[in-house]
Design a protein around this motif. Sequence first.
Motif, mmCIF file in Angstrom:
data_model
loop_
_atom_site.group_PDB
_atom_site.id
_atom_site.type_symbol
_atom_site.label_atom_id
_atom_site.label_comp_id
_atom_site.label_asym_id
_atom_site.label_seq_id
_atom_site.Cartn_x
_atom_site.Cartn_y
_atom_site.Cartn_z
ATOM 1 N N THR A 59 0.830 -1.205 0.000
ATOM 2 C CA THR A 59 0.000 0.000 0.000
ATOM 3 C C THR A 59 0.864 1.255 0.000
ATOM 4 N N MET A 60 1.918 1.234 0.822
ATOM 5 C CA MET A 60 2.773 2.409 0.955
ATOM 6 C C MET A 60 3.736 2.568 -0.223
ATOM 7 N N SER A 63 2.187 4.877 -3.880
ATOM 8 C CA SER A 63 2.325 6.316 -4.151
ATOM 9 C C SER A 63 3.669 6.675 -4.773
ATOM 10 N N ARG A 78 -4.636 1.983 -4.343
ATOM 11 C CA ARG A 78 -4.135 2.010 -2.970
ATOM 12 C C ARG A 78 -5.203 1.571 -1.969
ATOM 13 N N GLY A 82 -5.056 -1.505 0.737
ATOM 14 C CA GLY A 82 -5.189 -1.153 2.149
ATOM 15 C C GLY A 82 -6.295 -1.940 2.840
ATOM 16 N N HIS A 152 -2.949 10.264 7.929
ATOM 17 C CA HIS A 152 -1.511 10.382 8.177
ATOM 18 C C HIS A 152 -1.039 9.366 9.219
ATOM 19 N N VAL A 154 -1.297 6.370 9.113
ATOM 20 C CA VAL A 154 -0.773 5.170 8.456
ATOM 21 C C VAL A 154 0.743 5.117 8.591
ATOM 22 N N TYR A 155 1.390 6.288 8.684
ATOM 23 C CA TYR A 155 2.844 6.313 8.860
ATOM 24 C C TYR A 155 3.236 5.727 10.212
ATOM 25 N N LEU A 158 2.915 2.028 9.922
ATOM 26 C CA LEU A 158 4.025 1.505 9.123
ATOM 27 C C LEU A 158 5.255 1.237 9.989
ATOM 28 N N ALA A 183 10.322 -0.049 6.078
ATOM 29 C CA ALA A 183 9.443 1.003 6.604
ATOM 30 C C ALA A 183 10.177 2.334 6.687
ATOM 31 N N LEU A 186 10.543 3.774 3.232
ATOM 32 C CA LEU A 186 9.291 4.350 2.743
ATOM 33 C C LEU A 186 9.005 5.697 3.398
ATOM 34 N N ARG A 190 9.123 9.868 1.827
ATOM 35 C CA ARG A 190 8.074 10.848 2.126
ATOM 36 C C ARG A 190 8.554 11.917 3.107
#
Length: 206
Positions: A59-60, A63, A78, A82, A152, A154-155, A158, A183, A186, A190
């Motif tokens: 999922t991550m 993007s 996505r 998810g 957000h 989700v970070y 992760l 992780a 990723l 970002r």
Amino acid sequence: MKPLTAKHIVWVKALIHGISLLFFANLVWLVLNNKFGADPVDGITHYTGIAALNTLMVTMFISPIARYAKQGLLIRCRRVVGLYSFFWATLHLLTYLALDLTFSFSLLGSEILSRPYLTVGAICWVILFALTVTSTSRIQRKMGAKWQKLHHYVYLALVLAPIHFYWSSKSELIEPSIYFLLAISLLAVRWKTLKRIVFRPALKRG
């Protein structure tokens, strides 16, 4: 590479569903044929946990892949990946609740509070649950800017998911470490987004 069309995205989503159902069918086959060895509960727990972690990672990855490959429509995939991450995380939780705790919710609560690796795992599940129930276009419109702020988190999931894996592993450290490095990578991709999320509210308060 030519830009993907809406029709291509339909086929990509169909492929995602097909692969996910194959992995679920494989889980059922392994259970029915006693392929998890002397400790089937541990085997099922590991299988579902890894599936949840893998789909979260995928999922991550969508993007940055969409951005660098200039395939904007790929972002539409996505959500479905998810949802499968939440599906596997829920199976992972239910495996523990049903096979280890025989559906004792009071014991589940005390275990989550007393065992750090379960606390971290529970936080991850709650985040994925919140992201799942707010993932529809209708709810996005109702929530407005709050929707983006919620997603957000989700970070945080992760980062916490590999930590949960690491703490729950009795002897295996290499595999959880690989997921943790993925992780971090990723999140590094970002960095600008994370800097805006973390530091802009702090600057406003200051």
